[in-house]
Design a protein around this motif. Structure first.
Motif, PDB file in Angstrom:
ATOM      1  N   THR B  64       0.862  -1.194   0.000  1.00  7.11           N
ATOM      2  CA  THR B  64       0.000   0.000   0.000  1.00  7.11           C
ATOM      3  C   THR B  64       0.891   1.235   0.000  1.00  7.11           C
ATOM      4  OG1 THR B  64      -0.124  -0.334   2.401  1.00  7.11           O
ATOM      5  CG2 THR B  64      -2.108  -0.858   1.157  1.00  7.11           C
ATOM      6  N   LYS B  65       0.420   2.291  -0.681  1.00  8.45           N
ATOM      7  CA  LYS B  65       1.219   3.508  -0.763  1.00  8.45           C
ATOM      8  C   LYS B  65       0.508   4.631  -0.015  1.00  8.45           C
ATOM      9  CE  LYS B  65       4.102   5.977  -4.020  1.00  8.45           C
ATOM     10  NZ  LYS B  65       4.463   6.219  -5.404  1.00  8.45           N
ATOM     11  N   VAL B  66       1.216   5.250   0.928  1.00 10.05           N
ATOM     12  CA  VAL B  66       0.683   6.421   1.635  1.00 10.05           C
ATOM     13  C   VAL B  66       1.700   7.535   1.419  1.00 10.05           C
ATOM     14  CG1 VAL B  66      -0.019   7.399   3.841  1.00 10.05           C
ATOM     15  CG2 VAL B  66      -0.526   5.013   3.348  1.00 10.05           C
ATOM     16  N   GLY B  67       1.293   8.573   0.710  1.00 11.35           N
ATOM     17  CA  GLY B  67       2.233   9.651   0.358  1.00 11.35           C
ATOM     18  C   GLY B  67       3.298   9.080  -0.557  1.00 11.35           C
ATOM     19  N   ARG B  68       4.579   9.217  -0.157  1.00  5.20           N
ATOM     20  CA  ARG B  68       5.676   8.709  -0.996  1.00  5.20           C
ATOM     21  C   ARG B  68       6.188   7.350  -0.510  1.00  5.20           C
ATOM     22  NH1 ARG B  68       8.646  12.592  -3.961  1.00  5.20           N
ATOM     23  NH2 ARG B  68      10.562  11.535  -3.409  1.00  5.20           N
ATOM     24  N   VAL B  69       5.580   6.841   0.546  1.00 10.38           N
ATOM     25  CA  VAL B  69       6.097   5.582   1.131  1.00 10.38           C
ATOM     26  C   VAL B  69       5.204   4.388   0.772  1.00 10.38           C
ATOM     27  CG1 VAL B  69       6.700   4.394   3.291  1.00 10.38           C
ATOM     28  CG2 VAL B  69       7.159   6.844   3.034  1.00 10.38           C
TER      29      VAL B  69
END
Lengths: 111, 111
Positions: B64-69
């Motif tokens: 899963t991607k949250v922001g750039r992470v």
């Protein structure tokens, strides 16, 4: 990171092919000659022999030749390697879930 | 012969590679970001991303991607498919050994 093992690579690679899995499934029900194994498969005898060589090199089956007949049987070593790898991963993973569960319970106590 | 399953092909293929197994081993101990996962591996970040795509398509991990992470975690489905396949083979194989054992006991009774 763990040191990669050659044999487990081979076992997973061997089981990634549906024909080779079908051969292992057939042999799980009892030993059988190459020609009987070949009959229900829609491939050439040469292809069956190649698949058997891959399976034998990976420790999943064992073949013996008596006269002109080569007989194949399951070899537990290969399946055991995969089984152990999966069990070890699941053990780590469940331990982590247990720890998460404990943390959640501690949180509940503090509410 | 059983109908070959696409997803089990993918799972076995994915686990046939030592780097992909190392990633699954790491994620069994807890979820982690792609960059942390990359650090101890001696390969490029692009190669790590490719391995993660293979693992995700085979149902072994989830990202899963949250922001750039982008964070990776284990997905039990893939391991369960392999586990079930191995257990089914072992069950057939042990049933056959039991039958052989029974036959040997019957022979002993007749001696």
């Amino acid at each position: 990171m763990p040191r990669p093992s050659v044999s487990i690579d081979r076992v997973f690679h061997a089981l990634g092919d549906p024909t080779r899995r079908a051969i292992v499934e057939r042999l799980s029900r009892g030993e059988v000659s190459v020609s009987k194994l070949h009959a229900p498969l829609n491939i050439t005898l040469a292809a069956v022999v190649q698949h058997l060589q891959v399976l034998e090199r990976s420790g999943l089956i064992h073949t013996t030749k008596v006269g002109r007949v080569r007989t194949c049987r399951i070899e537990p070593k290969g399946l055991t390697v995969v089984e152990r790898w999966i069990n070890d991963r699941r053990a780590l993973w469940e331990k982590r879930l247990d720890r998460l569960g404990d943390l959640l319970l501690e949180d509940d106590d503090q509410v």
